[in-house]
Design a protein around this motif. Structure first.
Motif, PDB file in Angstrom:
ATOM      1  N   ALA A   1       0.854  -1.189   0.000  1.00  0.00           N
ATOM      2  CA  ALA A   1       0.000   0.000   0.000  1.00  0.00           C
ATOM      3  C   ALA A   1       0.886   1.235   0.000  1.00  0.00           C
ATOM      4  O   ALA A   1       1.916   1.273   0.683  1.00  0.00           O
ATOM      5  CB  ALA A   1      -0.924   0.008   1.222  1.00  0.00           C
ATOM      6  N   GLU A   2       0.488   2.241  -0.770  1.00  0.00           N
ATOM      7  CA  GLU A   2       1.251   3.489  -0.817  1.00  0.00           C
ATOM      8  C   GLU A   2       0.838   4.390   0.335  1.00  0.00           C
ATOM      9  O   GLU A   2      -0.351   4.610   0.569  1.00  0.00           O
ATOM     10  CB  GLU A   2       1.026   4.186  -2.162  1.00  0.00           C
ATOM     11  CG  GLU A   2       1.582   3.388  -3.326  1.00  0.00           C
ATOM     12  CD  GLU A   2       1.460   4.107  -4.643  1.00  0.00           C
ATOM     13  OE1 GLU A   2       0.631   5.045  -4.731  1.00  0.00           O
ATOM     14  OE2 GLU A   2       2.193   3.752  -5.587  1.00  0.00           O
ATOM     15  N   LEU A   3       1.815   4.906   1.054  1.00  0.00           N
ATOM     16  CA  LEU A   3       1.545   5.712   2.244  1.00  0.00           C
ATOM     17  C   LEU A   3       1.465   7.201   1.899  1.00  0.00           C
ATOM     18  O   LEU A   3       2.068   7.657   0.925  1.00  0.00           O
ATOM     19  CB  LEU A   3       2.614   5.472   3.308  1.00  0.00           C
ATOM     20  CG  LEU A   3       2.366   4.265   4.236  1.00  0.00           C
ATOM     21  CD1 LEU A   3       2.328   2.966   3.461  1.00  0.00           C
ATOM     22  CD2 LEU A   3       3.423   4.193   5.325  1.00  0.00           C
ATOM     23  N   LYS A   4       0.730   7.921   2.745  1.00  0.00           N
ATOM     24  CA  LYS A   4       0.533   9.353   2.523  1.00  0.00           C
ATOM     25  C   LYS A   4       0.154  10.015   3.836  1.00  0.00           C
ATOM     26  O   LYS A   4      -0.502   9.402   4.681  1.00  0.00           O
ATOM     27  CB  LYS A   4      -0.591   9.575   1.499  1.00  0.00           C
ATOM     28  CG  LYS A   4      -0.921  11.043   1.225  1.00  0.00           C
ATOM     29  CD  LYS A   4      -2.059  11.170   0.242  1.00  0.00           C
ATOM     30  CE  LYS A   4      -2.379  12.640  -0.027  1.00  0.00           C
ATOM     31  NZ  LYS A   4      -3.488  12.793  -1.002  1.00  0.00           N
ATOM     32  N   GLY A   5       0.576  11.280   4.020  1.00  0.00           N
ATOM     33  CA  GLY A   5       0.099  12.040   5.164  1.00  0.00           C
ATOM     34  C   GLY A   5       1.188  12.820   5.880  1.00  0.00           C
ATOM     35  O   GLY A   5       2.250  13.097   5.320  1.00  0.00           O
ATOM     36  N   ASP A   6       0.902  13.163   7.135  1.00  0.00           N
ATOM     37  CA  ASP A   6       1.807  13.951   7.970  1.00  0.00           C
ATOM     38  C   ASP A   6       2.217  13.117   9.172  1.00  0.00           C
ATOM     39  O   ASP A   6       1.397  12.394   9.746  1.00  0.00           O
ATOM     40  CB  ASP A   6       1.115  15.223   8.454  1.00  0.00           C
ATOM     41  CG  ASP A   6       0.878  16.212   7.325  1.00  0.00           C
ATOM     42  OD1 ASP A   6       1.483  17.291   7.362  1.00  0.00           O
ATOM     43  OD2 ASP A   6       0.100  15.903   6.403  1.00  0.00           O
ATOM     44  N   ILE A   7       3.466  13.273   9.569  1.00  0.00           N
ATOM     45  CA  ILE A   7       3.981  12.520  10.714  1.00  0.00           C
ATOM     46  C   ILE A   7       4.877  13.426  11.554  1.00  0.00           C
ATOM     47  O   ILE A   7       5.651  14.222  11.010  1.00  0.00           O
ATOM     48  CB  ILE A   7       4.777  11.268  10.241  1.00  0.00           C
ATOM     49  CG1 ILE A   7       5.104  10.346  11.409  1.00  0.00           C
ATOM     50  CG2 ILE A   7       6.028  11.649   9.481  1.00  0.00           C
ATOM     51  CD1 ILE A   7       3.953   9.507  11.846  1.00  0.00           C
ATOM     52  N   ILE A   8       4.721  13.343  12.867  1.00  0.00           N
ATOM     53  CA  ILE A   8       5.663  14.024  13.766  1.00  0.00           C
ATOM     54  C   ILE A   8       6.804  13.063  14.030  1.00  0.00           C
ATOM     55  O   ILE A   8       6.604  11.972  14.583  1.00  0.00           O
ATOM     56  CB  ILE A   8       4.981  14.431  15.083  1.00  0.00           C
ATOM     57  CG1 ILE A   8       3.844  15.423  14.799  1.00  0.00           C
ATOM     58  CG2 ILE A   8       5.990  15.059  16.040  1.00  0.00           C
ATOM     59  CD1 ILE A   8       3.027  15.786  16.021  1.00  0.00           C
ATOM     60  N   VAL A   9       7.990  13.445  13.631  1.00  0.00           N
ATOM     61  CA  VAL A   9       9.151  12.560  13.724  1.00  0.00           C
ATOM     62  C   VAL A   9       9.564  12.413  15.190  1.00  0.00           C
ATOM     63  O   VAL A   9       9.577  13.385  15.943  1.00  0.00           O
ATOM     64  CB  VAL A   9      10.315  13.126  12.887  1.00  0.00           C
ATOM     65  CG1 VAL A   9      11.561  12.259  13.021  1.00  0.00           C
ATOM     66  CG2 VAL A   9       9.890  13.235  11.429  1.00  0.00           C
ATOM     67  N   PRO A  10       9.898  11.195  15.630  1.00  0.00           N
ATOM     68  CA  PRO A  10      10.364  11.017  17.010  1.00  0.00           C
ATOM     69  C   PRO A  10      11.594  11.868  17.313  1.00  0.00           C
ATOM     70  O   PRO A  10      12.359  12.245  16.419  1.00  0.00           O
ATOM     71  CB  PRO A  10      10.721   9.524  17.071  1.00  0.00           C
ATOM     72  CG  PRO A  10       9.965   8.900  15.961  1.00  0.00           C
ATOM     73  CD  PRO A  10       9.863   9.933  14.887  1.00  0.00           C
ATOM     74  N   ALA A  11      11.780  12.154  18.583  1.00  0.00           N
ATOM     75  CA  ALA A  11      12.931  12.950  19.018  1.00  0.00           C
ATOM     76  C   ALA A  11      14.239  12.245  18.692  1.00  0.00           C
ATOM     77  O   ALA A  11      14.323  11.011  18.697  1.00  0.00           O
ATOM     78  CB  ALA A  11      12.836  13.207  20.516  1.00  0.00           C
ATOM     79  N   SER A  12      15.261  13.031  18.426  1.00  0.00           N
ATOM     80  CA  SER A  12      16.583  12.487  18.122  1.00  0.00           C
ATOM     81  C   SER A  12      17.117  11.685  19.303  1.00  0.00           C
ATOM     82  O   SER A  12      17.320  12.206  20.397  1.00  0.00           O
ATOM     83  CB  SER A  12      17.558  13.620  17.796  1.00  0.00           C
ATOM     84  OG  SER A  12      18.891  13.148  17.815  1.00  0.00           O
ATOM     85  N   LYS A  13      17.363  10.413  19.056  1.00  0.00           N
ATOM     86  CA  LYS A  13      17.909   9.546  20.094  1.00  0.00           C
ATOM     87  C   LYS A  13      19.327   9.988  20.463  1.00  0.00           C
ATOM     88  O   LYS A  13      19.699   9.983  21.650  1.00  0.00           O
ATOM     89  CB  LYS A  13      17.899   8.098  19.591  1.00  0.00           C
ATOM     90  CG  LYS A  13      18.281   7.040  20.619  1.00  0.00           C
ATOM     91  CD  LYS A  13      17.775   5.672  20.196  1.00  0.00           C
ATOM     92  CE  LYS A  13      18.431   5.162  18.944  1.00  0.00           C
ATOM     93  NZ  LYS A  13      19.729   4.495  19.182  1.00  0.00           N
TER      94      LYS A  13
END
Length: 426
Positions: free
Chosen positions: A9-21
């Motif tokens: 399935a092709e993905l789409k949208g907005d994501i909040i990226v996790p904090a830098s480890k």
């Protein structure tokens, strides 16, 4: 053992990226070495970060966990409360904390799990031999018993094994009673990680001079000073979504700083070179669907953590991609060169594994099928990122390994349109 079954399935949208480890490890350590309280916002509680927090609590810091933040009451008078310090599978935790514990002079036993048990610590062993510091290991593997006090002076450290050793010394040497110098004896790979360390030390009141020969001069008797900060988003985690967006219907990653010191920010340049259309927003990056993605040459020396996802992308690109200077990937959570080449070939890719690199001939589509994570979070996420380019569903074994760095990865994957089923065996 957890499995995920992924329907293409092709993905789409907005994501909040996790904090830098990488940044979070460093912030928690610096905060724990202060006499005072520091507030650290935007924390992602991965297993690696929990390993660092637990070890620092064992050394006298008080750490209060909130939903996505930490309140750290530091303690400059460190002591070993429990001699057993379990670093689980976190290479950053053990390599950052060994020199810090060696400034205390009390007995400590470092333990770990998985591949961490055998990951090399020889640079520290050489220092301990030179300074007559007592240590004992199990034929070069964990557990490591350490008792003795680190001495100020000259340190000669190879720069082509892991920058984590240099960072560990940079944390510890300002605490000693006299000045020290770190001489880098080979070309320094992954230098951006050292730059992140220097930036974090400065935020917490520690001064280190980097001279024009690339060596580090550290004054002794320095004091860490508490501060408050917000951790920025992680480019190495964003890389998976950026690739999925380019292969799908576009994804915007929020929480990324354009002026970040993170070395893995180079993912933006590499993707652009491969033909991916990228747009910067205010603390965000958007990738549009890409009809043609082209092979390229990638030097892994400064961005080793990006290689699994870039190799995966290359496998569904036009032309040939060569990845070079990647020998260090063999001593990560898995042998990442062996792991990613094996699994990409298993699902229909065309990858030739070399001693220190890969040659990948791209294909428009892969077959899919069964694949293994090798218990390595970056391998699991890299395979998932190209599932939309498979003719058949993909099943990934050991999918729970993403908890090491990105506990909510499968949840976020589903939120963006990923079609997955999860189940446990055993």
């Amino acid at each position: 053992m957890k499995y995920v079954h992924i329907n293409p399935a092709e993905l789409k949208g907005d994501i909040i990226v996790p904090a830098s480890k990488s940044i979070c490890h460093r912030a928690v350590i610096c905060a724990s070495l202060c006499d005072g309280i520091s507030n650290i916002e935007n924390v992602d509680f991965s297993k690696d970060i929990e390993a660092t927090c637990g070890a620092l609590e064992n050394l006298g810091a008080e750490i209060q966990r909130d939903k996505n933040s930490l309140i750290v009451k530091g303690n400059s008078q460190l002591h070993v409360k429990n001699s057993n310090i379990n670093c689980f599978q976190s290479g950053s935790t053990i390599r950052f904390l060994i020199p810090i514990v060696a400034t205390i002079g009390e007995k400590a036993i470092f333990t770990g799990e998985g591949r961490l048990v055998e990951r090399p610590l020889d640079i520290y062993y050489s220092i301990f031999d030179d300074q007559k510091i007592y240590y004992r290991n199990s034929q070069g593997k964990l557990p490591l018993t350490l008792k003795g006090k680190l001495k100020p002076g000259e340190y000669r450290v190879k720069g082509n094994v892991s920058s984590q050793f240099i960072t560990g010394l940079l944390f510890a040497l300002p605490l000693l009673n006299e000045d020290s110098t770190i001489y880098i004896t080979t070309e320094l790979e992954s230098k951006p990680y050292v730059d992140i360390t220097l930036s974090m030390l400065e935020k917490f009141g520690i001064s280190v001079d980097e001279n024009n020969r690339g060596n580090y001069e550290i004054k002794g008797n320095q004091k860490y000073k508490s501060t408050n900060l917000k951790v920025e988003g992680d480019f190495s985690q964003a890389a998976f979504w950026l690739v999925m967006g380019s292969l799908g219907n576009g994804i915007t990653c929020h929480g990324l700083k354009r002026d970040s010191l993170q070395g893995d920010k180079i993912i933006i340049d590499i993707l652009a070179r491969m033909g991916v259309e990228i747009k910067w927003g205010e603390n965000s990056v958007t990738v549009d669907p890409s009809h043609e993605i082209y092979g390229t040459t990638i030097d892994a020396s400064q961005c080793p953590d990006l290689i699994p996802i870039l190799a995966a992308l290359a496998s569904v690109s036009c032309g040939t991609t060569e990845i070079k200077n990647a020998g260090r990937l063999r001593i990560k959570e898995s042998d990442r060169l062996g792991a990613i080449s094996s699994e990409l070939n298993k699902i229909g890719g065309d990858v030739i594994e070399k001693r220190d690199g890969l040659i990948i001939r791209g294909r428009k589509k892969l077959m899919g099928g069964n694949a293994s994570s090798w218990k390595d979070h970056r391998i699991a996420m890299a395979l998932a990122a190209i599932s939309s380019k498979c003719l058949n569903p993909m099943v990934i074994e050991g999918a729970e390994c993403v908890k090491k760095s990105y506990p909510n990865f499968w949840k976020d994957f589903r939120t963006l349109g990923g079609n997955i089923n999860e189940w446990n065996m055993g």
